[in-house]
Structure formats: structure tokens, C-alpha cells
Scaffold this motif. Structure first.
Motif, PDB file in Angstrom:
ATOM      1  N   GLU A  78     -17.249  14.236  -1.700  1.00  0.00           N
ATOM      2  CA  GLU A  78     -15.896  13.836  -2.079  1.00  0.00           C
ATOM      3  C   GLU A  78     -15.831  12.372  -2.534  1.00  0.00           C
ATOM      4  O   GLU A  78     -14.926  11.975  -3.256  1.00  0.00           O
ATOM      5  CB  GLU A  78     -14.919  14.083  -0.913  1.00  0.00           C
ATOM      6  N   LYS A  79     -16.808  11.580  -2.128  1.00  0.00           N
ATOM      7  CA  LYS A  79     -16.843  10.170  -2.532  1.00  0.00           C
ATOM      8  C   LYS A  79     -17.422   9.990  -3.938  1.00  0.00           C
ATOM      9  O   LYS A  79     -17.327   8.916  -4.508  1.00  0.00           O
ATOM     10  CB  LYS A  79     -17.701   9.359  -1.551  1.00  0.00           C
ATOM     11  N   TYR A  80     -18.019  11.056  -4.475  1.00  0.00           N
ATOM     12  CA  TYR A  80     -18.732  10.955  -5.752  1.00  0.00           C
ATOM     13  C   TYR A  80     -18.223  12.030  -6.703  1.00  0.00           C
ATOM     14  O   TYR A  80     -18.968  12.896  -7.137  1.00  0.00           O
ATOM     15  CB  TYR A  80     -20.240  11.080  -5.521  1.00  0.00           C
ATOM     16  N   LYS A  81     -16.953  11.965  -7.017  1.00  0.00           N
ATOM     17  CA  LYS A  81     -16.303  13.001  -7.821  1.00  0.00           C
ATOM     18  C   LYS A  81     -16.893  13.128  -9.225  1.00  0.00           C
ATOM     19  O   LYS A  81     -16.801  14.176  -9.840  1.00  0.00           O
ATOM     20  CB  LYS A  81     -14.801  12.735  -7.884  1.00  0.00           C
ATOM     21  N   ASN A  82     -17.539  12.078  -9.712  1.00  0.00           N
ATOM     22  CA  ASN A  82     -18.140  12.139 -11.045  1.00  0.00           C
ATOM     23  C   ASN A  82     -19.531  12.790 -11.027  1.00  0.00           C
ATOM     24  O   ASN A  82     -20.142  12.955 -12.072  1.00  0.00           O
ATOM     25  CB  ASN A  82     -18.207  10.750 -11.684  1.00  0.00           C
ATOM     26  N   LEU A  83     -20.032  13.161  -9.845  1.00  0.00           N
ATOM     27  CA  LEU A  83     -21.321  13.846  -9.715  1.00  0.00           C
ATOM     28  C   LEU A  83     -21.094  15.211  -9.081  1.00  0.00           C
ATOM     29  O   LEU A  83     -20.341  15.331  -8.113  1.00  0.00           O
ATOM     30  CB  LEU A  83     -22.272  13.033  -8.837  1.00  0.00           C
ATOM     31  N   SER A  84     -21.747  16.217  -9.610  1.00  0.00           N
ATOM     32  CA  SER A  84     -21.566  17.546  -9.035  1.00  0.00           C
ATOM     33  C   SER A  84     -22.250  17.618  -7.666  1.00  0.00           C
ATOM     34  O   SER A  84     -23.278  16.971  -7.422  1.00  0.00           O
ATOM     35  CB  SER A  84     -22.130  18.626  -9.959  1.00  0.00           C
ATOM     36  N   GLU A  85     -21.659  18.420  -6.806  1.00  0.00           N
ATOM     37  CA  GLU A  85     -22.234  18.607  -5.471  1.00  0.00           C
ATOM     38  C   GLU A  85     -23.633  19.202  -5.566  1.00  0.00           C
ATOM     39  O   GLU A  85     -24.537  18.816  -4.814  1.00  0.00           O
ATOM     40  CB  GLU A  85     -21.316  19.508  -4.636  1.00  0.00           C
ATOM     41  N   LEU A  86     -23.822  20.118  -6.514  1.00  0.00           N
ATOM     42  CA  LEU A  86     -25.145  20.713  -6.724  1.00  0.00           C
ATOM     43  C   LEU A  86     -26.176  19.630  -7.056  1.00  0.00           C
ATOM     44  O   LEU A  86     -27.282  19.623  -6.507  1.00  0.00           O
ATOM     45  CB  LEU A  86     -25.083  21.752  -7.842  1.00  0.00           C
ATOM     46  N   PHE A  87     -25.808  18.699  -7.931  1.00  0.00           N
ATOM     47  CA  PHE A  87     -26.716  17.604  -8.292  1.00  0.00           C
ATOM     48  C   PHE A  87     -27.088  16.781  -7.063  1.00  0.00           C
ATOM     49  O   PHE A  87     -28.252  16.414  -6.880  1.00  0.00           O
ATOM     50  CB  PHE A  87     -26.071  16.710  -9.357  1.00  0.00           C
TER      51      PHE A  87
END
Length: 128
Positions: free
Chosen positions: A88-97
Motif C-alpha cells: 500500500e506504500k508503493y502504489k506505483n509498483l504492482s504487488e506482484l512485482f
């Protein structure tokens, strides 16, 4: 002429090391809350990445640089875990990544280990 894996390692760590200065805020955000000195750790790790990237190209420093880069990959692993656990802190990165990066770190440790194999084996033969 350097071996291709050494050039790949240099490009990866040189780019990453420079990024620690250009987008330091992103790297500081990746730091686990329980660690202090976020900016200092980010800047020092950036310097170490740049030094390792250069050192791995120089035959006389290649082995030390390779071991140093492996240690650095291991040292920053908690930040990668932190990122995966808090997508949730890294909305510009996909969770899968964020999760794919975790096993990739082990692959990259192996890649550096493999790339410095000639120097490791030569050093082993010299030292008995």
C-alpha cells in the motif's frame, strides 16, 4: 575486454547506485521503519553500489567487489521484504512485482557469484 556478465552487473549496479542519489526519497521510503538513518543508509548503499560496479570491472579488485556486491544484496533484502509486506506504500509498483523481486535477489547473488568464478577459482588455486 570484460566478460558480458561483468558488464551486466556493472550496468545494473551503476544505474542503481546513481538512482540512490537521483530518487533518494523513493529508496528512503523503502527502508523499514525500525531502522534509523534512512537517508544515510540510502546514500552509503548508493556509493557502495557504484564502487562495486566499477570494482568488478577491474581484475585486481573484481573478487573483493563481487563479494561486496553479494553482501550488499543480502544487506538490502530486509528493505525488499518490507516493500512486499507493505504494498500500500508503493502504489506505483504492482504487488506482484514486489514479490517477484524477492526470489530475484537470490538469482542475482548467484549471478554475481558465477560471474566472479574465474577469479574465485584462480584465488583458490593460488592459496592452496
Amino acid at each position: 575486454m570484460p566478460r558480458t556478465p561483468l558488464l551486466v552487473i556493472t550496468l545494473f549496479f551503476l544505474t542503481g547506485g546513481i538512482a540512490h542519489f537521483v530518487v533518494a526519497d523513493f529508496f528512503m521510503m523503502a527502508m523499514p521503519d525500525y531502522l534509523g538513518y534512512h537517508k544515510e543508509f540510502v546514500l552509503v548503499s548508493g556509493v557502495l553500489e557504484i564502487l562495486g560496479a566499477i570494482g568488478i570491472l577491474i581484475p585486481q579488485t573484481r573478487l573483493l567487489a563481487g563479494y561486496g556486491l553479494i553482501a550488499l544484496i543480502i544487506a538490502v533484502y530486509p528493505a525488499n521484504i518490507h516493500m512486499a509486506l507493505h504494498p500500500e506504500k508503493y502504489k506505483n509498483l504492482s504487488e506482484l512485482f514486489l514479490y517477484i523481486r524477492l526470489p530475484f535477489q537470490f538469482i542475482f547473488v548467484w549471478f554475481v557469484w558465477w560471474a566472479i568464478a574465474p577469479e574465485r577459482l584462480e584465488n583458490k588455486n593460488i592459496n592452496g
